[in-house]
Design a protein around this motif. Structure first.
Motif, mmCIF file in Angstrom:
data_model
loop_
_atom_site.group_PDB
_atom_site.id
_atom_site.type_symbol
_atom_site.label_atom_id
_atom_site.label_comp_id
_atom_site.label_asym_id
_atom_site.label_seq_id
_atom_site.Cartn_x
_atom_site.Cartn_y
_atom_site.Cartn_z
ATOM 1 N N GLN A 1 28.754 37.431 39.009
ATOM 2 C CA GLN A 1 29.205 38.317 40.201
ATOM 3 C C GLN A 1 30.591 38.279 40.581
ATOM 4 O O GLN A 1 31.089 37.207 40.060
ATOM 5 C CB GLN A 1 28.254 37.656 41.495
ATOM 6 N N MET A 2 30.854 39.268 40.941
ATOM 7 C CA MET A 2 32.340 39.492 41.273
ATOM 8 C C MET A 2 32.634 38.437 42.580
ATOM 9 O O MET A 2 31.907 38.070 43.359
ATOM 10 C CB MET A 2 32.948 40.925 41.886
ATOM 11 N N GLY A 3 33.816 37.979 42.586
ATOM 12 C CA GLY A 3 34.192 37.242 43.953
ATOM 13 C C GLY A 3 34.047 38.105 45.263
ATOM 14 O O GLY A 3 34.419 39.342 45.093
ATOM 15 N N TYR A 4 34.145 37.504 46.265
ATOM 16 C CA TYR A 4 34.010 38.399 47.512
ATOM 17 C C TYR A 4 34.545 37.310 48.635
ATOM 18 O O TYR A 4 34.394 36.128 48.820
ATOM 19 C CB TYR A 4 32.530 38.420 47.644
ATOM 20 N N GLY A 5 35.456 37.890 49.436
ATOM 21 C CA GLY A 5 35.970 37.178 50.774
ATOM 22 C C GLY A 5 35.269 37.643 52.112
ATOM 23 O O GLY A 5 34.340 37.618 51.906
ATOM 24 N N TYR A 6 36.156 38.308 52.945
ATOM 25 C CA TYR A 6 35.793 38.668 54.009
ATOM 26 C C TYR A 6 35.897 40.171 54.079
ATOM 27 O O TYR A 6 36.769 41.012 54.462
ATOM 28 C CB TYR A 6 36.444 38.291 55.197
ATOM 29 N N GLN A 7 34.940 40.968 53.457
ATOM 30 C CA GLN A 7 34.648 42.246 53.286
ATOM 31 C C GLN A 7 35.679 42.815 52.184
ATOM 32 O O GLN A 7 36.120 44.110 52.422
ATOM 33 C CB GLN A 7 34.634 43.113 54.360
ATOM 34 N N TRP A 8 36.218 42.080 51.401
ATOM 35 C CA TRP A 8 37.147 42.249 50.133
ATOM 36 C C TRP A 8 36.489 41.902 49.039
ATOM 37 O O TRP A 8 35.941 40.745 48.887
ATOM 38 C CB TRP A 8 38.554 41.767 50.235
ATOM 39 N N TRP A 9 36.829 42.663 47.729
ATOM 40 C CA TRP A 9 36.405 42.085 46.654
ATOM 41 C C TRP A 9 37.347 41.757 45.586
ATOM 42 O O TRP A 9 38.514 42.002 45.925
ATOM 43 C CB TRP A 9 35.568 43.448 45.961
ATOM 44 N N LEU A 10 37.023 40.593 44.742
ATOM 45 C CA LEU A 10 38.011 40.333 43.819
ATOM 46 C C LEU A 10 37.412 40.045 42.487
ATOM 47 O O LEU A 10 36.186 39.770 42.468
ATOM 48 C CB LEU A 10 38.475 38.653 44.284
ATOM 49 N N PRO A 11 38.054 40.724 41.533
ATOM 50 C CA PRO A 11 37.510 40.555 40.189
ATOM 51 C C PRO A 11 36.802 39.116 39.590
ATOM 52 O O PRO A 11 37.613 38.163 40.293
ATOM 53 C CB PRO A 11 38.749 41.119 39.374
ATOM 54 N N ARG A 12 36.072 39.046 38.858
ATOM 55 C CA ARG A 12 35.965 37.537 38.374
ATOM 56 C C ARG A 12 36.881 36.861 37.900
ATOM 57 O O ARG A 12 37.097 35.934 37.743
ATOM 58 C CB ARG A 12 34.604 37.598 37.350
ATOM 59 N N ASP A 13 37.793 37.558 36.921
ATOM 60 C CA ASP A 13 39.038 37.225 36.289
ATOM 61 C C ASP A 13 40.327 37.487 37.265
ATOM 62 O O ASP A 13 41.535 37.889 36.587
ATOM 63 C CB ASP A 13 39.114 37.560 34.952
ATOM 64 N N ALA A 14 40.206 37.368 38.420
ATOM 65 C CA ALA A 14 41.288 38.122 39.557
ATOM 66 C C ALA A 14 42.544 37.270 39.050
ATOM 67 O O ALA A 14 42.919 36.305 38.802
ATOM 68 C CB ALA A 14 40.973 37.684 40.720
ATOM 69 N N ARG A 15 43.591 38.239 38.936
ATOM 70 C CA ARG A 15 44.993 37.857 38.845
ATOM 71 C C ARG A 15 45.449 37.224 40.352
ATOM 72 O O ARG A 15 44.692 37.506 41.285
ATOM 73 C CB ARG A 15 45.706 38.896 38.381
ATOM 74 N N PRO A 16 46.626 36.499 40.209
ATOM 75 C CA PRO A 16 47.083 36.157 41.462
ATOM 76 C C PRO A 16 47.334 37.177 42.618
ATOM 77 O O PRO A 16 47.964 38.090 42.176
ATOM 78 C CB PRO A 16 48.402 35.423 41.227
ATOM 79 N N ARG A 17 46.635 37.131 43.817
ATOM 80 C CA ARG A 17 46.722 38.082 44.786
ATOM 81 C C ARG A 17 46.625 39.602 44.280
ATOM 82 O O ARG A 17 47.008 40.577 44.584
ATOM 83 C CB ARG A 17 48.140 38.174 45.321
ATOM 84 N N GLU A 18 45.270 39.701 43.673
ATOM 85 C CA GLU A 18 44.619 40.973 43.382
ATOM 86 C C GLU A 18 43.310 40.948 43.938
ATOM 87 O O GLU A 18 42.602 40.288 43.831
ATOM 88 C CB GLU A 18 44.625 41.029 41.659
ATOM 89 N N TYR A 19 43.303 42.173 44.837
ATOM 90 C CA TYR A 19 41.740 42.185 45.373
ATOM 91 C C TYR A 19 41.614 43.854 45.463
ATOM 92 O O TYR A 19 42.369 44.487 45.419
ATOM 93 C CB TYR A 19 41.767 41.438 46.662
ATOM 94 N N MET A 20 40.508 44.326 46.037
ATOM 95 C CA MET A 20 39.931 45.562 46.334
ATOM 96 C C MET A 20 39.178 45.795 47.493
ATOM 97 O O MET A 20 38.345 44.919 47.823
ATOM 98 C CB MET A 20 39.185 45.911 44.846
ATOM 99 N N GLY A 21 39.225 47.084 47.987
ATOM 100 C CA GLY A 21 38.143 47.517 48.770
ATOM 101 C C GLY A 21 37.440 48.663 47.983
ATOM 102 O O GLY A 21 38.172 49.201 47.073
ATOM 103 N N ARG A 22 36.083 48.414 47.916
ATOM 104 C CA ARG A 22 35.364 49.665 47.143
ATOM 105 C C ARG A 22 34.346 50.263 47.885
ATOM 106 O O ARG A 22 33.680 49.573 48.600
ATOM 107 C CB ARG A 22 34.477 48.762 45.881
ATOM 108 N N GLY A 23 33.921 51.207 47.379
ATOM 109 C CA GLY A 23 32.723 52.048 48.037
ATOM 110 C C GLY A 23 32.145 52.804 46.828
ATOM 111 O O GLY A 23 32.481 52.880 45.893
#
Length: 387
Positions: A320-342
């Motif tokens: 599963q991808m990483g998840y914060g507080y309503q933000w997504w993070l790739p499984r192999d996330a680079r430093p300070r790399e994140y996404m909103g997705r729809g």
């Protein structure tokens, strides 16, 4: 006898007018239901995603009378050679790239344009996360581990009885909710019909009773968690989400066009996915996050919340991808790399290290394909690596 005739005539006229009004109301209700059923049809989806206000109840978010904040043009950058094919394959409607806070690439496709208010779908969740951080900073939500029922007593006795605010932020409530958009009988589509028919989202959430795990133990993406978060914010902030978003996010950002939320029949914002914003204004929001919550010299979102909310903290597992507080993070996330997705290919990609923000809007029917999702991320990274 003549006065009785007049009285009877007035009564009959009132009944006729009432029946006509009822008929018009039913026609409007049926029209919205038909719009839901045809929302994702291949020949309509692109137009629908730019004109959600034509089919659904909605409410504008006041942008205020302040000036539009600058989003300057930078030196155009050479994009990856495969970009044109990518945009075609993804049925993309817009792509905008910021580097150093400047527009270095911008394109609109399939008849869309920069003034279109495009449906965010679940990118809206990241906006609600930002609003949560602001209310926390203002002391209106002093404890993320407080039960949601402290703010929303009507959830007592249901599936959310033991869930905390942190649980809904992390989507770790353990509430049973079928998120299959392709199954017309799923919970998410039942919720869509309630929205179309002018029902009450709050009642829908309160009526849920089943759970699959205790809160905090397992992560599962269920959009209704975000609606419950919105219920908490309304109670804590003392205003509708539409007004809170205007006061704390939209006005300070200085957006180009006033966005709007789809609403239910009581005027409650469809906060989990009903936000409609221009591509450039999505980019403004993304750039503000990249700058740790600062915009035009003002701290809109607390810097510590930006870090906290975009750090993987949910109990995800396996692939599963990483998840914060309503933000997504790739499984192999680079430093300070994140996404909103729809759904259907809406992305707000942020790479702080590369100083890059990318907005992609689309009508991509293959949005659930993991190969497609990975290819999207790889393209974003290819672009970021150029800077």
């Amino acid at each position: 006898m003549r006065s009785f005739g007049k009285w009877l005539g007035r009564i009959l006229l009132a009944l006729v007018l009432a029946a006509a009004a009822l008929g018009l109301w039913k026609i409007e209700e049926i029209r919205r239901l038909m719009a839901v059923n045809s929302l994702f049809e291949p020949d309509r989806i692109v137009r629908n995603f730019s004109n959600m206000d034509a089919a659904f109840l909605h409410r504008e978010i006041d942008r205020g009378d302040g000036p539009v904040s600058p989003l300057p043009a930078g030196e155009p950058m050479q994009m990856p050679e495969r970009l044109d094919r990518f945009l075609t394959d993804r049925n993309a409607t817009s792509l905008l790239v910021l580097s150093g806070g400047k527009i270095v690439y911008e394109d609109y496709l399939l008849g869309t344009g920069p003034k279109d208010l495009r449906i965010s779908w679940s990118m809206a969740k990241s906006y609600l996360s930002a609003l949560t951080g602001i209310l926390v900073d203002n002391g209106l939500i002093p404890d993320l581990d407080a039960p949601v029922t402290d703010y929303v007593p009507e959830l007592e006795g249901g599936a959310y009885s033991n869930a905390t605010i942190r649980n809904v932020l992390n989507m770790a409530t353990g509430v049973t909710f079928d998120e299959d958009y392709l199954d017309k009988g799923s919970d998410i589509n039942r919720m869509g019909r309630i929205l179309a028919l002018g029902g009450e989202m709050d009642t829908f959430a309160a009526d849920l009773t089943e759970t699959f795990a205790p809160p905090g133990e397992q992560w599962k993406y269920v959009s209704i968690d975000t609606h419950v978060l919105g219920m908490v914010l309304r109670a804590a902030g003392g205003k509708p989400v539409v007004d809170l978003m205007s006061d704390y996010v939209i006005r300070p950002l200085g957006v180009e066009r006033a966005p709007y939320y789809l609403t239910d029949g009581t005027g409650v914002a469809f906060a989990l996915g009903g936000l409609n914003v221009t591509t450039r204004d999505y980019a403004r929001f993304g750039q503000m996050f990249l700058q740790r919550g600062r915009w035009q010299g003002n701290q809109i979102v607390p810097a510590d919340w930006v870090i906290l909310s975009t750090t993987a903290s949910a109990p995800t597992s396996g692939d599963q991808m990483g998840y914060g507080y309503q933000w997504w993070l790739p499984r192999d996330a680079r430093p300070r790399e994140y996404m909103g997705r729809g759904i259907y290919g809406q992305y707000l990609y942020i790479n702080e290290t590369a100083d890059v923000v990318i907005v992609l809007t689309a009508a991509d029917r293959r949005f659930r394909d993991r190969t497609v999702q990975r290819d999207n991320l790889e393209l974003f990274r290819e672009i970021a690596d150029r800077f």
